[in-house]
Design a protein around this motif. Structure first.
Motif, PDB file in Angstrom:
ATOM      1  N   THR A  52      15.674   3.865 -26.581  1.00 33.59           N
ATOM      2  CA  THR A  52      16.834   2.972 -26.678  1.00 33.59           C
ATOM      3  C   THR A  52      17.366   2.936 -28.105  1.00 33.59           C
ATOM      4  N   ILE A  53      16.465   2.900 -29.075  1.00 29.68           N
ATOM      5  CA  ILE A  53      16.926   2.862 -30.464  1.00 29.68           C
ATOM      6  C   ILE A  53      17.643   4.158 -30.840  1.00 29.68           C
ATOM      7  N   ILE A  54      17.049   5.292 -30.453  1.00 28.39           N
ATOM      8  CA  ILE A  54      17.691   6.564 -30.807  1.00 28.39           C
ATOM      9  C   ILE A  54      19.032   6.696 -30.103  1.00 28.39           C
ATOM     10  N   LYS A  55      19.062   6.264 -28.815  1.00 25.51           N
ATOM     11  CA  LYS A  55      20.309   6.378 -28.068  1.00 25.51           C
ATOM     12  C   LYS A  55      21.410   5.550 -28.706  1.00 25.51           C
ATOM     13  N   ASN A  56      21.028   4.424 -29.303  1.00 33.15           N
ATOM     14  CA  ASN A  56      22.038   3.590 -29.925  1.00 33.15           C
ATOM     15  C   ASN A  56      22.281   3.950 -31.376  1.00 33.15           C
TER      16      ASN A  56
END
Lengths: 271, 338, 313
Positions: free
Chosen positions: C51-55
């Protein structure tokens, strides 16, 4: 000085009032410094419960436990551990089967001290040698089995270890105490050896005297005086050896002690 | 001091290395499909779990090769709902085959990752993926951009809304209901709203949070004067259509669903996607690439238009709701009542 | 060439599971705590990281936060057991169940399905592996290399940590809690610390796995507890556990061996419906290796001794 004041402990496993058992009823006990106390009682009289309340395994329902005036009633087991060395009834609890002799002793060595995440947990050679000497006193051969897992040892050996762990004072404060112990341990083996040989010789003399009484003929007489002379020499020999050894050990020990204390005082343990 | 210097040096080199790294885009201008043996193409298929629709898609894909007279050897692997197996199988398939197919988003992304990490450029096809752009598989549906393309199971929302007017010519107000946290549903709901307004219909949108509030939300929207309710392909609602059915029956509201099983469980009309056909279309794309007719970057993602879908109705549910459809619709439709 | 490919496939599948196995090892073997939080912290680690990388976040940062998130899961399990006196098994289950909901919250979905509601990374978003990629066949070498470096660092840290005073206190807590307390160890604290550490490692494993897969969904973690335990047992049986250093290396290698078995099954072309059965059979064979070895040794020894041995028996 340990004081137990008005301690009451009731056990109630089921919550039912009829099942409640009063193990201790308003117990008062004072143990002064240096005293050796024995508590005698029949089965179920509350001996172990008293011990549990002193060390903190169980909390009293009412009353206080004081150590040198300090109220330790509310302290948990591990918080009180620095004041007590407990020998458990069951040697399986007192030592940890999966750990080696050395690891067990290291645990008790740090009892009461803060265990750091940054300090290496395995002691260096000076302390290892100290452990060996302490174990040698039991004359069970444990000093040669330092890295063996405790689980392979007999119950008696484990209990000896528990006793040692309970009496370990991690504070090496008194120089004299230290090297007296050291000397006693070193010369102890000699003393044991001496005793053995002296007893042997004494028995031989006894036997010889008996034989002489019954034999009669002078030709078969065993020269008792010769034996007695060698006994005297043996005793003198050993006395000399022990004295000599003690001197050497005393000096060794003092060096030993100074180095160990230095290291612990400056908190630098080399690997 | 020495260890500090070493630490600094390694930190710097780490940052330097990291900055010249990164995913490299494949240069599609020089890309060519190069199978190990052009006479017998090795095709790897990755299916995440046993599921009717997914299996149908797979069979459709495979049939495309036979239909086009292309000789292939199929290496089919099913991950059996284990992520660990999905990952390992994807790596093996990518290493051993000339082209691969992923069924569903998870499997397709697994193949893509395996491909990137192995530095391979073999074509990857996907099917039964609803939103390929969101999944990172393609740059856009019209121009995928790299070595991945396939067929999407996004239902033809516009055609389904048009169906409402076909069933109830006099309709003026419709509702759209979906589960708030399902991104896929929101996309369809927005499309539905746009098309409905185009058709001159007033649109009310209602959202529910989970299984517990479906009944109350359905009741609320059905009693607000709408003639028809559109329910997109929404996992939460699909699992609890019976809660919606009660409200539909009580208020005689026509329900157009996004897919077959919702229609069967409580809806009335749908344009359904044939998953076997979906797989077949992806297979045809693969054949194009094998024959060298096109590169994956240029083949747009296939999506069904309404006309290609099967019109389905549930006469049992219609009877429960007391709704009668125009005869031409009933004649043209397939009755899928339970 | 095919063998080299296979080697890297095994390494990149197995190394994240080495960390998983080490994490489970800390609670299961050292602390004598059967901790079921594993699948929960694995999932949370993966979800947080992706989720962090995607955001738009940095992959390293995402991985570090995944480690902390895993540690939090462990902290909760530890507190549930030590402070609320909930039995060990139940504490783990509670945290694992709760983490499924939290994972869905973070990902923004409400429904658990296997092939939808997957959070995936786009081509432009880099994982800690792809940050170092140079393209072509070197990619898998670099990926395996990075995983190997992480595993080695963890092994070193674990070896040194469990040799420290506090590390030994934790081991003592696992072996004999009552004695440990009598020796002044706060067993509540050491339990919480060890369970947190264990799950932090598992969170890291989850982050590493999900970055390899470049996606995550609610069911990603299912089945990994079994893989972790199998790795530990296989490793111990084949490579032994004579010393602590030996033990942790065995556990890590066990995960690699597990994937050797899995890949062997795939390469041999075993029908996919039967593959779980094959894994089970191969694992049993691996576990029986010592017995089989012993049996054959005895058999040869008997034959050598001749008739006398068998007469006496």
């Amino acid at each position: 000085m340990l004081t137990i004041k008005n301690v009451t402990k009731v056990f109630n496993m089921t919550g039912n009032k009829d099942d409640a058992r009063k193990a201790l009823d308003n117990l008062n006990l004072t143990v002064n410094d240096g005293e050796f106390v024995t508590i005698i009682g029949s089965n179920g009289s509350g001996k172990t419960t008293t011990l549990n309340i002193i060390t903190g395994e169980k909390m009293p329902d009412s009353g206080k436990v004081l150590l040198s005036g300090m109220d330790i009633t509310k302290l948990k087991v591990h918080q009180r551990a620095k004041y007590f060395g407990r020998v458990f009834q069951d040697p399986m609890i007192g030592t940890s089967a999966e750990m080696s002799c050395l690891e067990n002793m290291e645990l008790s060595f740090r009892r009461g001290k803060h265990r750091s995440m940054l300090k290496w947990g395995f002691s260096d050679n000076t302390v290892k040698l100290l452990f060996q000497k302490q174990l040698a006193e039991f004359d069970l051969g444990l000093e040669n089995r330092l890295s063996q897992k405790v689980g392979v040892m007999s119950g008696g050996q484990r209990q000896a270890l528990t006793l040692l762990m309970a009496s370990t004072d991690c504070r090496i404060d008194t120089e004299k105490e230290f090297y007296t112990m050291h000397v006693n341990v070193e010369t102890g083996a000699l003393r044991v050896q001496a005793e053995r040989e002296i007893n042997e010789l004494q028995n031989r003399i006894k036997e010889a005297k008996k034989v002489n009484k019954t034999a009669g003929t002078q030709a078969n007489e065993i020269n008792v005086s010769e034996l007695e002379a060698s006994l005297k020499k043996l005793k003198a020999d050993y006395k000399g050896k022990i004295k000599e050894k003690a001197e050497v050990c005393k000096n060794e020990a003092i060096e030993f002690y100074r180095k160990a204390v230095e290291q612990y005082k400056t908190n630098s343990i080399t690997r | 001091m020495k260890s500090k210097k070493l630490l600094l040096l390694s930190a710097i080199s780490l940052v330097a290395l990291a900055s010249c790294g990164g995913n490299r885009r494949i240069d599609m201008s020089t890309w060519k499909f190069s199978p190990e043996n052009p006479d017998n193409i090795k095709v790897g298929i990755l299916q995440p779990i046993e599921h009717g629709a997914l299996t149908a898609a797979r069979l459709g894909f495979v049939s495309a090769f036979e239909a086009s007279n292309v000789k292939v050897t199929i290496d089919y692997q099913n991950a059996g709902s284990s992520s660990s197996d999905l990952n390992t199988l994807a790596k093996n398939l990518v290493a051993n085959n000339d082209l691969t197919l992923g069924i569903g988003t998870g499997a397709s992304v697994a193949l893509q990752s395996a491909s990137i990490y192995a530095g391979k450029t073999n074509p990857i096809f996907f099917t039964a993926v609803t939103d390929a752009v969101d999944a990172g598989l393609v740059d856009s549906d019209a121009a995928p951009g790299q070595n991945i393309t396939g067929s999407s199971d996004l239902n033809p929302v516009a055609d389904q809304i048009a169906l409402i007017k076909r069933c109830i010519p006099s309709a003026t107000k419709i509702g759209v209901m979906y589960t708030q946290s399902e991104q896929n549903s929101k996309v369809q709901a927005d499309l539905a709203k746009a098309k409905a307004e185009q058709e001159g219909l007033a649109v009310t949108i209602a959202t529910c949070n989970d299984a517990s509030d479906i009944a109350s939300v359905a009741q609320q929207i059905c009693s607000s004067g709408i003639s028809a309710l559109f329910i997109p392909t929404d996992n939460n609602l699909a699992a609890h259509m019976d809660s919606v059915k009660a409200a539909l029956d009580a208020n005689h509201v026509l329900c157009v669903t996004g897919e077959t099983s919702s229609c069967q469980q409580g809806g009335h009309v749908t344009l359904s996607i044939d998953y076997e056909q979906l797989g077949y279309k992806a297979g045809l794309q693969a054949v194009q690439v094998i024959k060298g007719e096109a590169k994956p970057c240029d083949i747009p993602v296939f999506k069904f238009a309404g006309a290609e879908c099967e019109l389905q109705i549930s006469s049992a549910n219609l009877a429960d709701a007391g709704i009668t459809l125009p005869q031409e619709v009933v004649d043209a439709a397939k009755d899928i009542s339970k | 060439m095919d063998f080299v490919n296979l080697l890297f496939i095994i390494l990149t599948s197995g190394l994240p599971c080495s960390l998983l196995a080490l994490g489970i090892f800390i609670t299961y073997r050292l602390l004598d705590f059967a901790d079921l939080t594993a699948e929960g912290s694995f999932l949370i680690g993966g979800v947080v990281c992706i989720t962090i990388i995607k955001n738009g976040g940095n992959a390293f940062l995402a991985t570090v936060i995944a480690i902390l998130a895993g540690g939090m899961c462990g902290l909760i399990t530890g507190l549930l057991h030590t402070k609320l006196k909930i039995p060990k098994l139940l504490s783990g289950i509670i945290t694992m169940t709760a983490s499924a909901s939290i994972a869905m919250l973070i990902m923004g979905s409400t429904v658990e399905t296997m092939f939808t509601n997957v959070v995936t990374l786009s081509y432009t978003q880099d994982t800690i592996y792809s940050l170092f990629f140079v393209g072509g066949v070197w990619n898998q070498v670099i990926e395996a290399g990075i995983m190997l470096v992480i595993v080695l660092v963890v092994l070193f840290l674990l070896y040194f940590f469990f040799g420290t005073e506090y590390g030994m206190a934790i081991r003592a807590t696992g072996m004999n809690p009552q004695m440990s307390r009598a020796q002044g160890i706060n067993t509540d604290l050491s339990t919480i610390f060890a369970v947190s550490l264990s799950n932090a490692l598992i969170g890291l494993a989850g982050a590493m796995f999900c970055q390899d897969l470049r996606s995550v969904d609610v069911k990603t973690a299912s089945g990994f507890l079994v893989i972790g335990l199998a790795s530990i047992i296989i490793g111990e049986t084949i490579f032994g556990k004579k010393t602590f250093k030996n033990w942790i290396i065995s556990v890590s290698l066990g995960a690699i061996i597990y994937f050797v078995i899995v890949n062997f099954a795939i390469r041999v072309g075993f029908p996919t419906e039967m593959k779980n059965l094959l894994y089970a059979v191969l694992i049993v064979i691996a576990l029986c290796m010592p017995f089989i070895k012993d049996y054959f040794k005895k058999l040869f020894a008997k034959k050598k001794e001749g008739g006398l041995e068998s007469v006496n028996n």
